[in-house]
Design a protein around this motif. Structure first.
Motif, PDB file in Angstrom:
ATOM      1  N   CYS A 127       0.822  -1.216   0.000  1.00 34.10           N
ATOM      2  CA  CYS A 127       0.000   0.000   0.000  1.00 34.10           C
ATOM      3  C   CYS A 127       0.856   1.267   0.000  1.00 34.10           C
ATOM      4  CB  CYS A 127      -0.924  -0.040   1.220  1.00 34.10           C
ATOM      5  SG  CYS A 127      -1.991   1.391   1.402  1.00 34.10           S
ATOM      6  N   THR A 128       1.917   1.279   0.819  1.00 34.94           N
ATOM      7  CA  THR A 128       2.649   2.549   1.003  1.00 34.94           C
ATOM      8  C   THR A 128       3.610   2.861  -0.140  1.00 34.94           C
ATOM      9  OG1 THR A 128       4.404   1.523   2.341  1.00 34.94           O
ATOM     10  CG2 THR A 128       2.496   2.412   3.528  1.00 34.94           C
ATOM     11  N   VAL A 129       4.179   1.829  -0.790  1.00 30.24           N
ATOM     12  CA  VAL A 129       5.130   2.124  -1.875  1.00 30.24           C
ATOM     13  C   VAL A 129       4.425   2.793  -3.069  1.00 30.24           C
ATOM     14  CG1 VAL A 129       6.657   1.040  -3.596  1.00 30.24           C
ATOM     15  CG2 VAL A 129       6.919   0.509  -1.165  1.00 30.24           C
ATOM     16  N   PRO A 130       3.262   2.296  -3.508  1.00 31.48           N
ATOM     17  CA  PRO A 130       2.552   3.020  -4.572  1.00 31.48           C
ATOM     18  C   PRO A 130       2.222   4.470  -4.189  1.00 31.48           C
ATOM     19  CG  PRO A 130       1.701   0.803  -4.398  1.00 31.48           C
ATOM     20  CD  PRO A 130       2.633   0.988  -3.222  1.00 31.48           C
ATOM     21  N   LEU A 131       1.816   4.696  -2.931  1.00 28.43           N
ATOM     22  CA  LEU A 131       1.513   6.077  -2.510  1.00 28.43           C
ATOM     23  C   LEU A 131       2.757   6.947  -2.633  1.00 28.43           C
ATOM     24  CD1 LEU A 131      -0.749   5.334   0.606  1.00 28.43           C
ATOM     25  CD2 LEU A 131      -1.472   6.509  -1.495  1.00 28.43           C
ATOM     26  N   SER A 132       3.905   6.417  -2.223  1.00 28.27           N
ATOM     27  CA  SER A 132       5.151   7.193  -2.317  1.00 28.27           C
ATOM     28  C   SER A 132       5.546   7.427  -3.776  1.00 28.27           C
ATOM     29  CB  SER A 132       6.295   6.449  -1.619  1.00 28.27           C
ATOM     30  OG  SER A 132       6.025   6.278  -0.255  1.00 28.27           O
ATOM     31  N   LEU A 133       5.373   6.425  -4.609  1.00 23.83           N
ATOM     32  CA  LEU A 133       5.760   6.578  -6.018  1.00 23.83           C
ATOM     33  C   LEU A 133       4.940   7.667  -6.710  1.00 23.83           C
ATOM     34  CD1 LEU A 133       6.309   2.876  -7.178  1.00 23.83           C
ATOM     35  CD2 LEU A 133       7.945   4.760  -7.405  1.00 23.83           C
ATOM     36  N   VAL A 134       3.685   7.762  -6.345  1.00 25.97           N
ATOM     37  CA  VAL A 134       2.803   8.725  -7.020  1.00 25.97           C
ATOM     38  C   VAL A 134       2.850  10.097  -6.349  1.00 25.97           C
ATOM     39  CG1 VAL A 134       0.401   9.233  -7.649  1.00 25.97           C
ATOM     40  CG2 VAL A 134       1.287   6.898  -7.889  1.00 25.97           C
ATOM     41  N   PHE A 135       2.829  10.127  -5.012  1.00 25.52           N
ATOM     42  CA  PHE A 135       2.712  11.409  -4.304  1.00 25.52           C
ATOM     43  C   PHE A 135       4.031  11.937  -3.760  1.00 25.52           C
ATOM     44  CE2 PHE A 135      -1.791   9.831  -3.486  1.00 25.52           C
ATOM     45  CZ  PHE A 135      -2.380  10.718  -4.368  1.00 25.52           C
ATOM     46  N   GLY A 136       5.096  11.134  -3.853  1.00 25.63           N
ATOM     47  CA  GLY A 136       6.374  11.600  -3.319  1.00 25.63           C
ATOM     48  C   GLY A 136       6.391  11.534  -1.804  1.00 25.63           C
ATOM     49  N   GLN A 137       6.944  12.580  -1.187  1.00 21.60           N
ATOM     50  CA  GLN A 137       7.128  12.551   0.275  1.00 21.60           C
ATOM     51  C   GLN A 137       6.422  13.728   0.960  1.00 21.60           C
ATOM     52  OE1 GLN A 137      11.539  12.198  -0.330  1.00 21.60           O
ATOM     53  NE2 GLN A 137      11.358  10.619   1.232  1.00 21.60           N
TER      54      GLN A 137
END
Ligand code: DHB
Ligand code: FE
Length: 280
Positions: A127-137
């Motif tokens: 769940c968290t890796v896709p969020l980071s890939l799309v939204f950054g940090q």
């Protein structure tokens, strides 16, 4: 009325999360992987949804052998990033849209999907890796997220056809939610990879490229890929691709493909990523 406006699919390799958290995205090894996500990071600025239904799988982080739901909807107010052995990832807490989650749960059960509701869980790299890939940090994720966990780790796993039907049921459920919400569905995992056993490291580029070729406009035959075929052709973990089918089915017939990306390797995995806008 709520509506599903777009879908994103991406691999969810945990080492990608570590590369982001440790500031290694410009390293020689990682730069070409992150290059593939430049488009979506720009695109999402103009297309930030109110809610993402994030279809992923838990990797024995929250759902262990004691309870193995085939399809499980996150029903807590919020979800912390799971400690997968090296501490929790330093990412924002994932916040649910409980009214939409409740509506989807009810409609899915009416539609004969006896979905499991999870009132307490942490979310792992799926769940968290896709969020980071799309939204950054960011300090906070810019939208609500409804996690939908699919069992792809313990037999019996659901079929591609069943996942397709779940995507259609999600589409119908979202359409009947009275609030005006922009909803995206993301499918994570894949592409071909095998993490253990004598075939560890297996990648099947031909299979993966064909999957991406067909997914946007001719997804019919992808529905009928059997679990045995995933195992044989894409390794033990390639079955994560059935979560891409849930995303695709939720978008309805016509989509506009805005981005496709394929790169080997990232960690042990063939990384695939697509962005689709819904036409209807
Ligand atoms: C890897 C990929 C995955 O999808 C996963 O869940 C764990 C590890 C990898 O490539 O290392
Ligand atoms: Fe995985």
């Amino acid at each position: 009325m709520a509506r599903i406006t777009a879908g994103i699919a991406t691999s969810h390799v945990p080492a990608i999360g570590a590369a982001i958290d440790l500031g290694k995205t410009k390293d020689l090894y990682w730069a070409p992987v992150f290059q593939g996500y430049e488009f979506v990071k720009e695109w999402i600025k103009d297309n930030t949804p109110d809610v993402v239904i994030l279809v992923y799988n838990d990797h024995a982080s929250s759902l262990m052998l004691d309870i193995v739901p085939t399809f499980a909807l996150g029903f807590a107010e919020e979800f912390q990033s799971a400690d997968e052995g090296w501490g929790r990832r330093p990412v924002p807490v994932v916040k649910n849209h409980l009214d939409l989650a409740a509506h989807i749960a009810e409609q899915l059960v009416i539609d004969e999907f006896d979905i499991t509701l999870i009132n307490e869980m942490d979310v792992d790299h799926g769940c968290t890796v896709p969020l980071s890939l799309v939204f950054g940090q960011p300090e906070e994720w810019p939208c609500k997220v409804i996690p939908l966990a699919v069992n792809v780790t313990q037999f019996p796993t659901p079929s591609g056809e069943r996942c397709w039907k779940l995507g259609e049921a999600i589409r119908n459920a979202v359409k009947t939610f009275p609030e005006d919400l922009d909803v995206q569905v993301w499918g994570t995992g894949g592409m071909s990879h095998q993490l253990q056993g004598t075939r560890a490291g297996l990648i099947n580029e031909e299979f993966d490229r064909r999957f991406i070729d067909l997914l946007a406009h001719e997804p019919e035959e992808l529905k009928y890929i059997t679990r045995l075929e995933y195992l044989r052709e894409t390794g033990t973990e390639g079955i994560e691709l059935i979560m891409w089918l849930i995303m695709r089915a939720s978008l309805g017939y016509g989509v506009e493909e805005k981005k496709r990306f394929y790169r080997v390797p990232a960690s042990n995995t063939a990384v695939g990523h697509v962005v689709y806008e819904a036409k209807s």
